[in-house]
Design a protein around this motif. Structure first.
Motif, short mmCIF file in Angstrom:
data_model
loop_
_atom_site.label_atom_id
_atom_site.label_comp_id
_atom_site.label_asym_id
_atom_site.label_seq_id
_atom_site.Cartn_x
_atom_site.Cartn_y
_atom_site.Cartn_z
N ASP A 1 -38.15 11.76 0.76
CA ASP A 1 -36.87 11.08 0.61
C ASP A 1 -36.81 10.32 -0.71
O ASP A 1 -37.83 9.82 -1.21
CB ASP A 1 -36.64 10.09 1.75
N SER A 2 -35.61 10.21 -1.24
CA SER A 2 -35.39 9.43 -2.45
C SER A 2 -35.28 7.95 -2.10
O SER A 2 -35.30 7.56 -0.94
CB SER A 2 -34.11 9.88 -3.15
N ARG A 3 -35.11 7.14 -3.13
CA ARG A 3 -34.72 5.75 -2.92
C ARG A 3 -33.29 5.71 -2.38
O ARG A 3 -32.58 6.71 -2.39
CB ARG A 3 -34.81 4.98 -4.23
N ILE A 4 -32.87 4.56 -1.94
CA ILE A 4 -31.57 4.39 -1.28
C ILE A 4 -30.56 3.83 -2.29
O ILE A 4 -30.89 2.95 -3.08
CB ILE A 4 -31.71 3.45 -0.08
N ILE A 5 -29.34 4.36 -2.25
CA ILE A 5 -28.23 3.77 -3.00
C ILE A 5 -27.22 3.21 -2.00
O ILE A 5 -27.21 3.60 -0.83
CB ILE A 5 -27.55 4.77 -3.94
N SER A 6 -26.38 2.31 -2.45
CA SER A 6 -25.36 1.74 -1.57
C SER A 6 -23.98 1.93 -2.18
O SER A 6 -23.80 1.88 -3.39
CB SER A 6 -25.62 0.24 -1.34
N VAL A 7 -23.00 2.18 -1.32
CA VAL A 7 -21.61 2.34 -1.72
C VAL A 7 -20.76 1.48 -0.79
O VAL A 7 -20.82 1.64 0.42
CB VAL A 7 -21.15 3.81 -1.63
N GLU A 8 -19.98 0.55 -1.35
CA GLU A 8 -19.07 -0.25 -0.54
C GLU A 8 -17.71 0.43 -0.53
O GLU A 8 -17.08 0.62 -1.57
CB GLU A 8 -18.92 -1.67 -1.08
N PHE A 9 -17.27 0.84 0.66
CA PHE A 9 -16.03 1.60 0.83
C PHE A 9 -15.01 0.70 1.52
O PHE A 9 -15.17 0.33 2.69
CB PHE A 9 -16.30 2.85 1.67
N THR A 10 -13.93 0.33 0.81
CA THR A 10 -12.90 -0.55 1.36
C THR A 10 -11.55 0.14 1.22
O THR A 10 -11.09 0.38 0.11
CB THR A 10 -12.86 -1.90 0.63
N GLU A 11 -10.93 0.50 2.32
CA GLU A 11 -9.64 1.15 2.27
C GLU A 11 -8.55 0.15 1.91
O GLU A 11 -8.60 -1.02 2.26
CB GLU A 11 -9.31 1.81 3.60
N SER A 12 -7.53 0.65 1.20
CA SER A 12 -6.40 -0.20 0.85
C SER A 12 -5.69 -0.68 2.10
O SER A 12 -5.53 0.07 3.07
CB SER A 12 -5.41 0.57 -0.04
N GLU A 13 -5.22 -1.91 2.10
CA GLU A 13 -4.50 -2.44 3.25
C GLU A 13 -3.05 -1.97 3.28
O GLU A 13 -2.41 -1.96 4.32
CB GLU A 13 -4.57 -3.96 3.24
N MET A 14 -2.52 -1.56 2.13
CA MET A 14 -1.12 -1.17 2.07
C MET A 14 -1.00 0.28 1.61
O MET A 14 -1.77 0.76 0.78
CB MET A 14 -0.36 -2.08 1.09
N LEU A 15 0.00 0.97 2.20
CA LEU A 15 0.37 2.31 1.76
C LEU A 15 1.64 2.19 0.93
O LEU A 15 2.63 1.62 1.38
CB LEU A 15 0.59 3.22 2.96
N ILE A 16 1.61 2.72 -0.28
CA ILE A 16 2.77 2.68 -1.18
C ILE A 16 3.01 4.09 -1.69
O ILE A 16 2.07 4.79 -2.06
CB ILE A 16 2.53 1.72 -2.37
N ALA A 17 4.30 4.51 -1.71
CA ALA A 17 4.68 5.79 -2.27
C ALA A 17 5.76 5.58 -3.33
O ALA A 17 6.60 4.67 -3.21
CB ALA A 17 5.18 6.73 -1.19
N PHE A 18 5.76 6.38 -4.35
CA PHE A 18 6.74 6.26 -5.44
C PHE A 18 6.89 7.61 -6.13
O PHE A 18 5.96 8.43 -6.09
CB PHE A 18 6.31 5.17 -6.43
N PRO A 19 8.07 7.90 -6.69
CA PRO A 19 9.27 7.04 -6.71
C PRO A 19 9.91 6.95 -5.33
O PRO A 19 9.69 7.81 -4.49
CB PRO A 19 10.19 7.77 -7.70
N ASN A 20 10.71 5.94 -5.14
CA ASN A 20 11.40 5.72 -3.87
C ASN A 20 12.78 5.13 -4.18
O ASN A 20 12.85 3.99 -4.66
CB ASN A 20 10.60 4.78 -2.98
N PRO A 21 13.84 5.86 -3.98
CA PRO A 21 13.89 7.17 -3.32
C PRO A 21 13.34 8.29 -4.21
O PRO A 21 13.19 8.13 -5.42
CB PRO A 21 15.38 7.36 -3.04
N VAL A 22 13.13 9.43 -3.55
CA VAL A 22 12.64 10.63 -4.23
C VAL A 22 13.56 11.78 -3.82
O VAL A 22 14.14 11.77 -2.72
CB VAL A 22 11.18 10.94 -3.86
N LYS A 23 13.71 12.77 -4.68
CA LYS A 23 14.58 13.89 -4.37
C LYS A 23 13.83 14.93 -3.54
O LYS A 23 12.61 15.03 -3.59
CB LYS A 23 15.09 14.53 -5.66
#
Length: 355
Positions: free
Chosen positions: A278-300
């Protein structure tokens, strides 16, 4: 946005060590020199080394009668001080092949002084800038050939210069010292993988793991393992290895289900004979966004929109669930875009679609 913490380093896997073998031998032939690396099936261009055995820049040097016959390497102008002048020495350099880990275990050589020659000798190395003494010996006040065998444990990181220093000479001008039959023994640890880096980065809602190998030997496959506590591990996926390779290779694997928070990852390398390390260990902090945003709004309609998170599906005004492949909606209306988080919760956003 997600925050990624990754550790990058040169990681080295190791499996087995061969017993000490003769890897380099210096003799001096008839008026010049020869140097021999003893072949072995486990040594593949293990070391290169400088020759002939060189001397300090201020010294008179040449060749003379060897032990028992042939020639030996000679130098004069040794200091009369009871401490060595580090610029007065015999020296040779060993350079390690990148695919091996090498530790010198024994140094042997024959030596002889003339009546005005030095009475003390030392071995120093570039491992610590020649600061410390690896071995020291007072030599008898006679002109006989002597043989020395020095046991040591001296790893070679990439290259190593070894110096045989002589001092406490009777005369700094006419005093001479000569060496012959220098032999170097070492143990080699065979490295199935030399890993240049192993890291993780954001890739949409996933974590992308990548790694690069410099060399591979009998490498069947890699396994990426993930843990939330660096103790209990689960397999994320496997990637086939290259078998044996001496060229840099880069690999990639996507973790589609990282934990929210800290993820620990390690690589497991498995040989064709099913042994693994086995290799050494790496760490990854995964934090999902609290807000969902879409653009442009309105969209055609039929126009692609952008979103801060992956859109899993959309719900129209009548409660009908629609696919939003490629982030395109084909019918005008008001839609609720939905992103499903890793923990099962939803993020939503209201999008208006016009003609």
């Amino acid at each position: 946005m997600k925050r990624i913490i990754s550790l990058m380093a040169v990681l080295v896997f190791s499996t087995f060590t061969v017993s000490a073998q003769l890897i380099a031998e210096y003799t001096f032939g008839s008026g010049s020199f020869t140097q021999t690396k003893m072949p072995s099936f486990v040594y593949n261009n293990l070391l290169s080394y400088a020759g002939p055995v060189e001397v300090g820049s201020s010294q008179t040097h040449g060749f003379t009668t060897g032990n028992p016959n042939g020639r030996s390497r000679l130098a004069q102008n040794w200091t009369t001080s009871n401490v060595p002048d580090l610029d007065q020495h015999f020296r040779f350099t060993l350079t390690k092949n990148a695919s091996s880990s090498v530790t010198i275990t024994r140094i042997e050589f024959d030596e002889k002084r003339n009546t005005d020659g030095p009475l003390n000798i030392q071995i120093r190395t570039s491992a610590d800038g020649f600061a410390s003494v690896l071995w020291e010996q007072s030599i008898p006040n006679n002109t006989d050939w002597r043989s020395w065998s020095i046991l040591t444990s001296l790893p070679i990181s990439s290259s190593l210069e070894i110096r045989l220093c002589a001092f406490n000479s009777v005369s700094s001008v006419s005093g001479s010292w000569m060496i012959d039959n220098v032999r170097i023994y070492a143990e080699e640890t065979v490295l199935p993988i030399e890993l240049l880096d192993f890291s993780g980065k954001e890739s949409g809602d996933d974590v992308e793991l990548s790694w690069t190998t410099l060399t591979e030997r009998d490498n069947d496959y890699f396994t990426v393992l993930r843990s939330s506590d660096a103790t209990n591990w689960q397999e994320v996926g496997r990637v086939s290895g290259a078998g044996t390779s001496y060229a840099p290779l880069t690999y990639r694997l996507v973790d589609e289900n990282p934990f929210t928070g800290i993820n620990f990852y390690k690589l497991r390398q498995t040989d064709f004979d099913e042994t693994f390390v086995d290799s050494r260990i790496i760490s990854v902090e995964f934090t999902e966004s609290e807000m969902l945003i879409a653009f442009p709004n309105p969209v055609k309609t039929r126009e692609r929109f952008n979103a801060s998170q992956k859109i899993n599906f959309a719900v129209d005004g009548l409660g009908k669930v629609l696919s939003t492949e490629d982030n395109i909606i084909y019918v005008a209306g008001t839609y609720t875009l939905v992103h499903v988080n890793k923990n099962g919760s939803w993020n939503t956003f209201r999008l208006t679609v016009t003609h």
